[in-house]
Structures are given as C-alpha cells and as structure tokens.
Write a protein that holds these residues in place. Structure first.
Motif, PDB file in Angstrom:
ATOM      1  N   TYR A 148       0.835  -1.208   0.000  1.00  0.00           N
ATOM      2  CA  TYR A 148       0.000   0.000   0.000  1.00  0.00           C
ATOM      3  C   TYR A 148       0.869   1.258   0.000  1.00  0.00           C
ATOM      4  O   TYR A 148       0.578   2.222  -0.705  1.00  0.00           O
ATOM      5  CB  TYR A 148      -0.922  -0.038   1.221  1.00  0.00           C
ATOM      6  CG  TYR A 148      -1.762   1.183   1.457  1.00  0.00           C
ATOM      7  CD1 TYR A 148      -2.819   1.504   0.613  1.00  0.00           C
ATOM      8  CD2 TYR A 148      -1.525   2.009   2.559  1.00  0.00           C
ATOM      9  CE1 TYR A 148      -3.607   2.622   0.855  1.00  0.00           C
ATOM     10  CE2 TYR A 148      -2.303   3.119   2.808  1.00  0.00           C
ATOM     11  CZ  TYR A 148      -3.342   3.428   1.955  1.00  0.00           C
ATOM     12  OH  TYR A 148      -4.126   4.527   2.190  1.00  0.00           O
ATOM     13  N   LEU A 206       1.949   2.494  -3.328  1.00  0.00           N
ATOM     14  CA  LEU A 206       0.927   3.103  -4.195  1.00  0.00           C
ATOM     15  C   LEU A 206       0.902   4.621  -4.085  1.00  0.00           C
ATOM     16  O   LEU A 206       0.134   5.276  -4.777  1.00  0.00           O
ATOM     17  CB  LEU A 206      -0.461   2.556  -3.846  1.00  0.00           C
ATOM     18  CG  LEU A 206      -0.675   1.061  -3.985  1.00  0.00           C
ATOM     19  CD1 LEU A 206      -2.099   0.704  -3.576  1.00  0.00           C
ATOM     20  CD2 LEU A 206      -0.383   0.597  -5.398  1.00  0.00           C
ATOM     21  N   PRO A 228      -0.221   6.596  -1.532  1.00  0.00           N
ATOM     22  CA  PRO A 228      -1.510   7.132  -1.094  1.00  0.00           C
ATOM     23  C   PRO A 228      -1.319   8.458  -0.371  1.00  0.00           C
ATOM     24  O   PRO A 228      -0.188   8.844  -0.045  1.00  0.00           O
ATOM     25  CB  PRO A 228      -2.020   6.062  -0.129  1.00  0.00           C
ATOM     26  CG  PRO A 228      -0.777   5.495   0.455  1.00  0.00           C
ATOM     27  CD  PRO A 228       0.227   5.498  -0.682  1.00  0.00           C
ATOM     28  N   HIS A 254      -4.945   4.719   8.424  1.00  0.00           N
ATOM     29  CA  HIS A 254      -5.022   3.258   8.247  1.00  0.00           C
ATOM     30  C   HIS A 254      -4.099   2.551   9.246  1.00  0.00           C
ATOM     31  O   HIS A 254      -4.523   1.629   9.945  1.00  0.00           O
ATOM     32  CB  HIS A 254      -4.610   2.858   6.822  1.00  0.00           C
ATOM     33  CG  HIS A 254      -5.658   3.012   5.796  1.00  0.00           C
ATOM     34  ND1 HIS A 254      -6.067   4.230   5.320  1.00  0.00           N
ATOM     35  CD2 HIS A 254      -6.381   2.086   5.124  1.00  0.00           C
ATOM     36  CE1 HIS A 254      -6.997   4.053   4.410  1.00  0.00           C
ATOM     37  NE2 HIS A 254      -7.211   2.751   4.275  1.00  0.00           N
ATOM     38  N   SER A 291      -9.468  -2.100   3.435  1.00  0.00           N
ATOM     39  CA  SER A 291      -9.302  -0.916   2.592  1.00  0.00           C
ATOM     40  C   SER A 291      -8.003  -0.974   1.796  1.00  0.00           C
ATOM     41  O   SER A 291      -7.990  -0.730   0.579  1.00  0.00           O
ATOM     42  CB  SER A 291      -9.327   0.343   3.468  1.00  0.00           C
ATOM     43  OG  SER A 291      -9.004   1.482   2.716  1.00  0.00           O
ATOM     44  N   MET A 292      -6.905  -1.307   2.461  1.00  0.00           N
ATOM     45  CA  MET A 292      -5.619  -1.376   1.767  1.00  0.00           C
ATOM     46  C   MET A 292      -5.634  -2.477   0.711  1.00  0.00           C
ATOM     47  O   MET A 292      -5.150  -2.274  -0.409  1.00  0.00           O
ATOM     48  CB  MET A 292      -4.474  -1.603   2.762  1.00  0.00           C
ATOM     49  CG  MET A 292      -4.195  -0.410   3.638  1.00  0.00           C
ATOM     50  SD  MET A 292      -2.715  -0.592   4.681  1.00  0.00           S
ATOM     51  CE  MET A 292      -3.170  -1.945   5.756  1.00  0.00           C
ATOM     52  N   GLN A 326      -7.590  -1.330  -2.325  1.00  0.00           N
ATOM     53  CA  GLN A 326      -6.846  -0.325  -3.090  1.00  0.00           C
ATOM     54  C   GLN A 326      -5.691  -0.960  -3.865  1.00  0.00           C
ATOM     55  O   GLN A 326      -5.415  -0.566  -5.005  1.00  0.00           O
ATOM     56  CB  GLN A 326      -6.327   0.767  -2.151  1.00  0.00           C
ATOM     57  CG  GLN A 326      -7.457   1.631  -1.599  1.00  0.00           C
ATOM     58  CD  GLN A 326      -6.945   2.682  -0.657  1.00  0.00           C
ATOM     59  OE1 GLN A 326      -6.235   3.591  -1.076  1.00  0.00           O
ATOM     60  NE2 GLN A 326      -7.293   2.566   0.620  1.00  0.00           N
ATOM     61  N   PHE A 370      -7.296  -2.841  -6.849  1.00  0.00           N
ATOM     62  CA  PHE A 370      -7.734  -1.909  -7.892  1.00  0.00           C
ATOM     63  C   PHE A 370      -6.533  -1.342  -8.652  1.00  0.00           C
ATOM     64  O   PHE A 370      -6.591  -1.167  -9.872  1.00  0.00           O
ATOM     65  CB  PHE A 370      -8.573  -0.766  -7.303  1.00  0.00           C
ATOM     66  CG  PHE A 370      -9.932  -1.193  -6.831  1.00  0.00           C
ATOM     67  CD1 PHE A 370     -10.683  -2.137  -7.527  1.00  0.00           C
ATOM     68  CD2 PHE A 370     -10.470  -0.658  -5.674  1.00  0.00           C
ATOM     69  CE1 PHE A 370     -11.938  -2.532  -7.087  1.00  0.00           C
ATOM     70  CE2 PHE A 370     -11.724  -1.050  -5.217  1.00  0.00           C
ATOM     71  CZ  PHE A 370     -12.461  -1.986  -5.932  1.00  0.00           C
ATOM     72  N   ALA A 371      -5.451  -1.059  -7.955  1.00  0.00           N
ATOM     73  CA  ALA A 371      -4.256  -0.536  -8.611  1.00  0.00           C
ATOM     74  C   ALA A 371      -3.632  -1.568  -9.534  1.00  0.00           C
ATOM     75  O   ALA A 371      -3.185  -1.245 -10.630  1.00  0.00           O
ATOM     76  CB  ALA A 371      -3.242  -0.073  -7.559  1.00  0.00           C
TER      77      ALA A 371
END
Length: 149
Positions: free
Chosen positions: A86, A89, A91, A99, A136-137, A140, A143-144
């Motif tokens: 994560y 990415l 964020p 998080h 959540s992580m 994400q 999706f990435a």
C-alpha cells in the motif's frame, strides 16, 4: 534507506509495523512468564527442569496468552505485507497514517482485552476495527493492480 524514509507513508508504515512486532515480542515474553509462574510446560524436559513431569501440562492462562500471540501472527503478518505494498501506491500520507493508526490501536486493544479478559464484545470490536484498514488497503492494492492487466 534514507530515500525510503523520505516517503512519509512508508516511514509511517515502518514505525507502526515495528511497534506491532515489538508488541508481538512482548506477548511472547508474557506467555513465557505466565508459563513459568503457573508451572505449565509444553515440553517434558522443561517440566523436569522446573520441578517434575507433573508440570508437563496445559494451563488456561498460558493458553489464553498463546491464543493472543497466535491471533497477532494471523493478523499482523498480513498487515505487514498489505501496508508495505500500500505504501508503494503513494496514497495520501494522512489517509495512510489513519489506516496504520487504526490497525495499531485495534491490535493493542485486542491484545489487552485478550490478556486481561475484558468483557465481550471489546475484543471482537477491536478485531473488527483493525480489519477495516486492512480491507481498505487490500482493495486499493487490487484496484491498482487490475489497471495494469
């Protein structure tokens, strides 16, 4: 190393991840101390060293500590993977810190509730709170990754 720590999100992840690993070590030490105090040894050679084979036995308090430690391994190891990926990415650093903080405090409360036998549903609420940032992580990350397939 300096370059990696310039990434605010990654530095935050490393900080909370390290605290969680230290917490796991603390629970392992607590388990050992309870085992010694209660004279409940899993291995016969340890029991013999501490008074005899009658201490080669299980104890509910030792088992509670062991379960808390096992639960940490079931949850903190995946967090370490998810948090590291994560962080790559890029964020929003504030969102990422939220998080990591949520997971950290959820695990602290979970362990405290486990070891101190706090009333239900304290432990399960803490577990659920800690799972939210992991879900959540994970989403994400997925999706990435899907964008590049």
């Amino acid at each position: 190393m300096q370059k990696m720590m310039e990434n605010e999100t990654f530095a935050s992840f490393v900080f909370f991840g390290t605290l969680l690993v230290v917490k796991m070590y603390a629970v392992a030490v607590i388990t050992g101390q309870v085992r010694l105090r209660k004279k409940a040894f899993v291995n016969p050679e340890d029991a013999l060293r501490h008074g005899g084979l009658q201490y080669h036995r299980e104890d509910p308090d030792v088992e509670r500590c062991r379960r808390a430690h096992l639960n940490d391994m079931e949850n903190i190891y995946p967090f370490l993977f998810l948090g590291a990926v994560y962080s790559l990415l890029e964020p929003n650093p504030t969102v990422a810190q939220i998080h990591f903080l949520l997971f950290f405090f959820g695990r602290i409360v979970h362990t405290t509730a486990y070891l101190l036998k706090l009333r239900a549903p304290t432990r399960s609420v803490a577990y659920s709170v800690a799972q939210l940032p992991c879900v959540s992580m994970a989403l994400q990350i997925l999706f990435a990754v899907v964008k590049f397939w």
